[in-house]
Design an enzyme around this catalytic site. Structure first.
Site, PDB file in Angstrom:
ATOM      1  N   TYR A 135       0.790  -1.232   0.000  1.00 57.59           N
ATOM      2  CA  TYR A 135       0.000   0.000   0.000  1.00 57.59           C
ATOM      3  C   TYR A 135       0.822   1.282   0.000  1.00 57.59           C
ATOM      4  O   TYR A 135       0.270   2.360  -0.223  1.00 57.59           O
ATOM      5  CB  TYR A 135      -0.941  -0.001   1.218  1.00 57.59           C
ATOM      6  CG  TYR A 135      -2.219  -0.746   0.943  1.00 57.59           C
ATOM      7  CD1 TYR A 135      -2.226  -2.137   0.858  1.00 57.59           C
ATOM      8  CD2 TYR A 135      -3.416  -0.071   0.747  1.00 57.59           C
ATOM      9  CE1 TYR A 135      -3.395  -2.816   0.597  1.00 57.59           C
ATOM     10  CE2 TYR A 135      -4.590  -0.748   0.480  1.00 57.59           C
ATOM     11  CZ  TYR A 135      -4.573  -2.113   0.408  1.00 57.59           C
ATOM     12  OH  TYR A 135      -5.733  -2.793   0.134  1.00 57.59           O
ATOM     13  N   LYS A 203       1.898 -15.681   3.789  1.00 59.51           N
ATOM     14  CA  LYS A 203       2.201 -16.596   2.688  1.00 59.51           C
ATOM     15  C   LYS A 203       3.695 -16.904   2.774  1.00 59.51           C
ATOM     16  O   LYS A 203       4.476 -16.541   1.895  1.00 59.51           O
ATOM     17  CB  LYS A 203       1.810 -15.894   1.366  1.00 59.51           C
ATOM     18  CG  LYS A 203       1.866 -16.756   0.126  1.00 59.51           C
ATOM     19  CD  LYS A 203       0.684 -17.702  -0.031  1.00 59.51           C
ATOM     20  CE  LYS A 203       0.906 -18.531  -1.297  1.00 59.51           C
ATOM     21  NZ  LYS A 203      -0.057 -19.646  -1.419  1.00 59.51           N
ATOM     22  N   ASP A 236      -4.340 -18.436   1.424  1.00 66.84           N
ATOM     23  CA  ASP A 236      -5.283 -19.164   0.559  1.00 66.84           C
ATOM     24  C   ASP A 236      -6.100 -20.159   1.387  1.00 66.84           C
ATOM     25  O   ASP A 236      -7.333 -20.225   1.301  1.00 66.84           O
ATOM     26  CB  ASP A 236      -4.559 -19.835  -0.625  1.00 66.84           C
ATOM     27  CG  ASP A 236      -3.269 -20.549  -0.236  1.00 66.84           C
ATOM     28  OD1 ASP A 236      -2.861 -20.492   0.945  1.00 66.84           O
ATOM     29  OD2 ASP A 236      -2.647 -21.177  -1.132  1.00 66.84           O
ATOM     30  N   ASP A 260      -7.074  -6.595   3.491  1.00 61.47           N
ATOM     31  CA  ASP A 260      -8.111  -5.983   2.647  1.00 61.47           C
ATOM     32  C   ASP A 260      -8.980  -7.069   2.033  1.00 61.47           C
ATOM     33  O   ASP A 260     -10.213  -7.001   2.078  1.00 61.47           O
ATOM     34  CB  ASP A 260      -7.437  -5.158   1.541  1.00 61.47           C
ATOM     35  CG  ASP A 260      -8.459  -4.583   0.572  1.00 61.47           C
ATOM     36  OD1 ASP A 260      -9.463  -4.028   1.044  1.00 61.47           O
ATOM     37  OD2 ASP A 260      -8.251  -4.711  -0.651  1.00 61.47           O
ATOM     38  N   ASP A 264     -13.335  -8.430   3.058  1.00 63.17           N
ATOM     39  CA  ASP A 264     -14.556  -8.460   2.232  1.00 63.17           C
ATOM     40  C   ASP A 264     -15.204  -9.840   2.352  1.00 63.17           C
ATOM     41  O   ASP A 264     -16.428  -9.959   2.440  1.00 63.17           O
ATOM     42  CB  ASP A 264     -14.256  -8.138   0.757  1.00 63.17           C
ATOM     43  CG  ASP A 264     -14.443  -6.650   0.412  1.00 63.17           C
ATOM     44  OD1 ASP A 264     -14.176  -5.799   1.288  1.00 63.17           O
ATOM     45  OD2 ASP A 264     -14.846  -6.337  -0.730  1.00 63.17           O
TER      46      ASP A 264
HETATM   47  C1  IPM Z   1     -10.813  -0.758   2.232  1.00 61.99           C
HETATM   48  C2  IPM Z   1     -10.696  -0.286   0.809  1.00 61.99           C
HETATM   49  C3  IPM Z   1      -9.400   0.484   0.630  1.00 61.99           C
HETATM   50  C4  IPM Z   1      -8.242  -0.471   0.935  1.00 61.99           C
HETATM   51  C5  IPM Z   1      -9.188   1.113  -0.755  1.00 61.99           C
HETATM   52  C6  IPM Z   1     -10.376   1.939  -1.188  1.00 61.99           C
HETATM   53  C7  IPM Z   1      -7.934   1.937  -0.793  1.00 61.99           C
HETATM   54  O1  IPM Z   1     -10.802  -1.345  -0.089  1.00 61.99           O
HETATM   55  O2  IPM Z   1     -10.806   0.075   3.137  1.00 61.99           O
HETATM   56  O3  IPM Z   1     -10.945  -1.977   2.435  1.00 61.99           O
HETATM   57  O4  IPM Z   1      -7.803  -1.219   0.059  1.00 61.99           O
HETATM   58  O5  IPM Z   1      -7.786  -0.459   2.062  1.00 61.99           O
HETATM   59 MN    MN Z   2     -11.299  -3.220   0.853  1.00 60.93          MN
END
Ligand code: IPM
Ligand code: MN
Ligand code: NAD
Length: 368
Positions: A135, A203, A236, A260, A264
């Site tokens: 990042y 990893k 993974d 990140d 999700d």
């Molecule tokens: C998150 C988002 C951000 C990240 C992006 C928008 C830079 O996906 O906060 O999860 O990757 O951290």
């Molecule tokens: Mn994200």
């Protein structure tokens, strides 16, 4: 008196932040939580109008806040990265918010797509390193635009940065374990006095430099926490296990990039992007911490008034915890639990037909 900077941002950002702020007003009145709000006009519209992303003077104004509530940034009319790097990542780095704390908690009444699993099985927290790795924007192009083009983007991992992240994860596991021992421990573990677990996710089989550093730091730091079980999984396999046996996880410590991605996935376990909250923490408190939903600006549903505001409302509760106001924070979480436990109102992401404002109102009504 707490000064709260508000960056509503783009897309559904302003829609969900409006509801979170209304909840804050009502909860504050009941709990006598004194605060002032300072709005910051940042995001795609400002950039398209003025070319400004985050002027230095605005960064300094934000620095004077006690905390920041952010909706989302990301605009279909702006090339990817400009707002995300220029606002979100710049704030995370400039304010040394080196921890991204992302609880994954299934509320009763919310459906998880994982068959046969319930609230007792899905209750973990991801401690995502938030200032390093891929990042930081270390890299560049050579021969850009030619067939011989080379693009390099480097993962930065410092011993100090990794250590503070891992220590934070062990401290969290200890706190959680003191409140309620981790249910995934075996009887044997419990007899040995273990109360919690940190799973480091990396990893090491491929990233034999960067994640070797992570593993050595993990092994050393774990010795300071004899009551916490240390566990390691490749990223993974972790993705597979989060789906197949989420009950195996207590605290996950991981890199910025992997954190990140797996959060999700974690959001889906707990019912979707509309429910997942996140805290960008500066634990040393040398600058403000920032609180936001895990989701983005959701251009596909923006402007329709149907975004789920619960992620933003739970981010607000994380902010109140950080500001030393557990009373209003808990009151808000109880209200959210009550609303999620009821058959309605639910926004379309949860299978309902309610509007953003309906859910916000229901949470406010459930506050007492
Ligand atoms: C998150 C988002 C951000 C990240 C992006 C928008 C830079 O996906 O906060 O999860 O990757 O951290
Ligand atoms: Mn994200
Ligand atoms: P996204 O999180 O915005 O959307 C992914 C999916 O989840 C979409 O289908 C969306 O409709 C749904 N969703 C998101 N939030 C929801 C909510 N509150 N209620 C109901 N459904 C919701 O991810 P994306 O589409 O990959 O990204 C869109 C933009 O947001 C991009 O510009 C991206 O860079 C940016 N982004 C910003 C942040 C942030 O500001 N923290 C986080 C992630 C993505």
């Amino acid at each position: 008196m707490a000064t709260i900077g508000v960056i509503a941002g783009d897309g559904v950002g302003p829609e969900v932040v409006r509801e979170a702020l209304a909840v804050l007003e009502d909860a504050s009145r009941r709990e006598d939580f004194r605060h002032e709000l300072v709005p910051f006009d940042l995001g795609g519209e400002r950039y398209l109008k003025t070319g400004e992303v985050l002027p230095d003077a605005v960064l300094e104004e934000l620095r004077r806040c006690d905390a920041i509530l952010l909706g989302a940034v990301g605009h279909p009319g702006v090339p990817p990265g400009i707002l995300e790097q220029g606002i979100l990542l710049r704030l995370r780095f400039a304010f040394h918010q080196y921890i991204n704390l992302r609880p994954i908690h299934l509320y009763p009444g919310v459906e998880t797509p994982i068959k046969g699993k319930g609230p007792d099985d899905i209750d973990m927290v991801v401690v995502r390193e938030n200032n390093e790795d891929l990042y930081v924007g270390a890299g560049g192009f050579t021969r850009k635009g030619t067939p011989e083009e080379v693009a390099i983007q480097t993962s930065i991992n410092t011993r100090a940065g990794v250590e503070r992240c891992l220590r934070f994860a062990f401290e969290r596991a200890r706190d959680r374990g003191r409140r309620r021992p981790f249910r995934g421990l075996s009887d044997d573990d419990r007899r040995r006095g273990l109360v919690g677990q940190v799973t480091m996710v990396a990893k090491t089989n491929v990233l034999t430099f960067a994640h070797d550093l992570w593993m050595r730091a993990f092994t050393e730091i774990s010795r300071d926490y004899p009551e916490i079980k240390s566990d390691y999984q490749h990223v993974d396999a972790c993705c597979m296990r989060m789906v197949v046996s989420p009950e195996r996880f207590d605290v996950i410590a991981t890199t910025n990039m992997f954190g990140d991605i797996i959060t999700d996935l974690g959001a889906v376990l707990q019912g979707g992007m509309g429910l997942a909250a996140s805290a960008n923490l500066n634990p040393a408190r040398t600058a403000p911490s920032m609180f936001e939903p895990v989701h983005g600006s959701a251009p596909d549903i923006a402007g329709k008034g149907i975004a789920n505001p619960v992620a933003a409302i739970l981010a607000l509760a994380l902010m109140l915890d950080h500001l030393g106001a557990p009373g209003p924070a808990e009151r808000i979480r109880r209200a959210v639990a009550r609303v999620l436990g009821a058959p309605a109102p639910k926004t379309p992401d949860l299978g309902g037909t309610a509007a953003t404002a309906d859910v916000g109102r229901a949470v406010r009504e459930a506050l007492e």
